[in-house]
Design a protein around this motif. Sequence first.
Motif, PDB file in Angstrom:
ATOM      1  N   ILE A   1       0.824  -1.212   0.122  1.00 43.22           N
ATOM      2  CA  ILE A   1      -0.003  -0.015  -0.180  1.00 43.22           C
ATOM      3  C   ILE A   1       0.867   1.233  -0.052  1.00 43.22           C
ATOM      4  O   ILE A   1       1.820   1.673   0.903  1.00 43.22           O
ATOM      5  N   PRO A   2       0.587   2.102  -0.884  1.00 39.20           N
ATOM      6  CA  PRO A   2       1.639   3.434  -1.057  1.00 39.20           C
ATOM      7  C   PRO A   2       0.884   4.328  -0.016  1.00 39.20           C
ATOM      8  O   PRO A   2      -0.094   4.764   0.220  1.00 39.20           O
ATOM      9  N   THR A   3       2.197   5.010   0.558  1.00 40.83           N
ATOM     10  CA  THR A   3       1.654   6.051   1.780  1.00 40.83           C
ATOM     11  C   THR A   3       2.690   7.126   1.564  1.00 40.83           C
ATOM     12  O   THR A   3       3.815   6.986   0.730  1.00 40.83           O
ATOM     13  N   LEU A   4       2.563   8.053   2.699  1.00 38.93           N
ATOM     14  CA  LEU A   4       3.459   9.019   2.500  1.00 38.93           C
ATOM     15  C   LEU A   4       4.145   9.012   4.244  1.00 38.93           C
ATOM     16  O   LEU A   4       3.368   8.893   5.048  1.00 38.93           O
ATOM     17  N   CYS A   5       5.417   9.032   4.166  1.00 37.21           N
ATOM     18  CA  CYS A   5       6.109   8.932   5.571  1.00 37.21           C
ATOM     19  C   CYS A   5       5.626  10.190   6.339  1.00 37.21           C
ATOM     20  O   CYS A   5       5.659  11.411   5.930  1.00 37.21           O
TER      21      CYS A   5
ATOM     22  N   GLY B   1      12.379   6.806   8.289  1.00 40.85           N
ATOM     23  CA  GLY B   1      11.492   6.322   7.201  1.00 40.85           C
ATOM     24  C   GLY B   1      11.424   4.821   7.457  1.00 40.85           C
ATOM     25  O   GLY B   1      10.230   4.261   7.603  1.00 40.85           O
ATOM     26  N   ASN B   2      12.441   4.202   7.411  1.00 44.27           N
ATOM     27  CA  ASN B   2      12.328   2.701   7.570  1.00 44.27           C
ATOM     28  C   ASN B   2      11.756   2.264   9.085  1.00 44.27           C
ATOM     29  O   ASN B   2      11.349   1.175   9.167  1.00 44.27           O
ATOM     30  N   ALA B   3      12.233   3.112  10.093  1.00 42.89           N
ATOM     31  CA  ALA B   3      11.735   2.806  11.435  1.00 42.89           C
ATOM     32  C   ALA B   3      10.205   3.414  11.692  1.00 42.89           C
ATOM     33  O   ALA B   3       9.885   3.136  13.081  1.00 42.89           O
ATOM     34  N   GLY B   4       9.432   3.631  10.774  1.00 40.50           N
ATOM     35  CA  GLY B   4       7.922   3.982  11.002  1.00 40.50           C
ATOM     36  C   GLY B   4       7.297   2.624  11.640  1.00 40.50           C
ATOM     37  O   GLY B   4       6.225   2.921  12.292  1.00 40.50           O
TER      38      GLY B   4
END
Lengths: 827, 187
Positions: free
Chosen positions: A64-68, A106-109
């Motif tokens: 699913i595309p999202t925004l950080c 961003g990876n750690a979201g």
Amino acid sequence: MQVEISRRKFLQGTVAMSVVGGTAVSATNLFASDGHDSSDGGTNSAIPDSITTKTGEAKEVRNIPTLCEMCVNKCAAIARVEDGIVTKLDPNPMFPKSKNMLCPRGNAGIQALYDPDRLKYPLIRTGEKGEGKFKRVSWDEAFAYITEKTIKILDEEKDNRSSFLFCAGEGMAEHTFKTFYQGFGSGNWLNHASICLQTVASGYGVTIGAYPQSDLENAEYIIMAGANRAEAIVSPDTMDLFKRTKGRGAKLICVDPRFTNTAAKADKWLAINPGTDLAFVLALTYVVLTEELYNKEYVEAHFKGFDEYKNHVLTSGYSPSWAEPITNIKAKDIVKIAREFMAHAPKSIYYPGRRSTFAKNDFQLRRAMAIFQGLGGGIDCKGGLIFGSKVKIKGHSGLEPLYARAESRAIVKKKDAKKGEAGYDDCAVVSGGGSWLGWRNRFLENKMPYKVRGMFCYKHNPMMNMPNTAKTAEMLKRIELLVCIDTMPSDTVMYADVVLPECTYLERTDPVKTFGGVEPSIAQRNKVVDPLFETQPINTILRGLMGQLSKPLFEITKKYDEDVQEELAELEKAEVDENNETTGTGQTAEEKEVEVYAEFDLTKLFEHDQEHTNEHAVHDYPGAAEALKEHGVFYPKMSEYYKQISANVHQYYPEKLKSYSVFGGATKTASKKVECNLASMAKKGVDPMPTWRDDYNFSVPDGKFRLMTGRHAQFTQSGTANNSVLRDLMPENFIWINKRVAKEKGIAFGDTLEVTSSVGKVTIKAYPTEKIAPNQVFFIHGFGEESSALTWAYKNGGNDNAVIEDVLEPVYGAAAMHETNVEIRKV
Amino acid sequence: MARYGMALDYKNCINCKACEVACKEENGVTLGADKHRIWVGVKEIEGEYPFLSISSSTFMPSQCQHCDDAPCQMVCPTNATYFDENRVVRVNTDQCILCSYCMVACPYDARFVDDRTMTVDKCNFCSDTRLAQGKTTTACQNTCPTKVRTFGDLDDPESEISELLRTRDHFSLKAHLGTNPKLFYLT
């Protein structure tokens, strides 16, 4: 070529590895449902036992595309969801702004989503303010409590809507919260601007009409002063720049008191004295003017007030030899850099940066930088500063009722201000986001023109985010009703009377947003998973709150607002037809009230789901709504233009269609020119042209150190302080102190130091290094939380704002963060 | 069947550690400063303020070199360490007895102990995660903000990495040891 490398010989990062040995905490087991009880008595049953993409046993995998939302950049991500669990966040290659990358945050979201310490249920305070004792309540109970207290205050304040302060942190849903503020009718709105980029945005705004972007993909020469793109990551700047430094097309001059990671990537590092960048720019300008190196054609066409500015710089004597003792930069280096910059112009950039205000002269510094950039002609062109273009989307109508009893913003006009002096107590210009420090201090000094008793705080953390924490704590204690809407039990939340838990960015769809630039696009944050626990997105929270609050608010207005009373009394009479006979019965008082209430009905603001509103916003583009759901990104002809060129390169637009130049070199000011001389500013007591003042000189008393703060790549202010994976990269913050000074003082790596200023003290561990000057110290912002509900962040490292003094920058009342001297003692 | 390798434009590296986090998230690596499949080497800067040596301050992104002549594989008494069909150096956890010979033998310090399985763990080019899912690249390559890495098949002359190594100067770490690493540093 052979290079000897042994990992153990290196320091990991700055200081991380040498500090903590292998802690046996497992990233995957961290989220185990171990009955971990938080202050509200909740459990973590909604949090998965382990997270990895390794198992291969998932029955259902969705991407699913999202925004950080781990910082303000809004990079595009794709969430991998395996059987309802987010197992990985990958970069979304289709977004021109972030160009297929996610930084460590961003990876750690995932750890923000599955943080066991998250706010899970609505809470009402049971202990003392700041104590962090709450009871779990239902949403309805929370709304009823807020309604009762709000109405009581407004009744006592006779419908002065400005008796409530509204504040919000930056974010895609900030606008949603702001519609509540506008509908409520308060004049008191404070956001992050005055503790963030107010002076840089406004400095460029008044000089070239907008805060520009930088075409670092094509610039040949870049002066990066007081900006640190290798650590304070900004997309696309960081990605564009460092592929071309080190003799690969972009020459980088780093100007910074500290040796940063950006300095490590530079061709030259200039260790400037803190707060003296303005003198450096003025001296560069002096060289360019005296040697006539500027772009005469550009100046002729696009400058206003050039002759006055030239005269001012020359007669003031801002020569390189004048600047050398002020800045600690050699005159010959200044001359060389000025010449090189102009030789590469217009493909040279004096990088605007986007940071907090550090020195009191920051507004003038930004003005001088923008004008210097203009002298090279590098505005609105490839390789220079650019304005770019935008894919337009539709707005939606808000609701801004007029309340006769609402006072305007709580500002204090100077009683005895003479002509040509700042008209307000703490600034010359009142900006939309206000002066947070000024506002807080006036409140504490009882100088407010009326009582402010309530506060709605949306994802904003005043306890951590602004200088002089002790004062902020005092202010929050004095607020009678503090409602916090947040995802985490922050230090500010500890002072709340009511806590409303918002879901994280991975659990909600946010307002669709258009991103202007060289390669414009629209992007959307799509909901990845349903909200955990009882959390809700802000739109739903406010819908629920308005359901209870809107009508009682109107009742108060009816009680005190003469305009509304008059309007209600004017009933429409029954119509009279041509035979002079009355038709119908005329308007009843009830009907009239329905009509008037429609202008005050706050429930209307939040009645639509975000998905619905987003579809409306992009309605003009066929297929856009679908593309935003499927790809997260849309721009006209995307399917035609977008392609992967190589493993690391994607095309978004063909080169000839990129928006490098959209105004033919003109600026976005009203005059369409670079504004050198602002007479309007002079009327407000602000220098109309950038001018050096003696009190800008850098000096530190013997035995003291100038305290500097800053950001880095692994944490975003205090917002990510409790993120377990990021903390793994950097377990705590350390204070940089010059190695030779440390040795003299008997301070070794890891020793605990007490740092004291006039407003407070912190303890923090020492990192002796040659990367900082003997009379300066530095530590990273965002650590040292006092909220015991934050397992990882609680009392971890030092909080810079506990010692930074509340110094106001004079133009906008922004917080000047590098004006504090401290003493240091080993404890 | 391929022979996977990686080329690193290491001068792009800003030491942000996105690769470390992406690796940990993708592969479920445990927390802890010594639990890295991938890391960025940083040396202490030379010189005294303000006369610091920029050239001494380099960032060296690194991970398992996937040596074609891998000392770790040679010393493993149980054949737990093996080359898979793509010449990726892998560990079979069922066979690992944690004798730690491989950790001593590795000249690059690329191995560590996974406390959950009590076996030795290391980079496997995301073979059992991303490559198994049909993706064509590793988590570290994909996420990198400044695009340090290019991953691909060294045996395929048409591959991007082969082209890069034909056209760009490069070096290997500790090349004199004869381990024939498959990580290449572009200069």
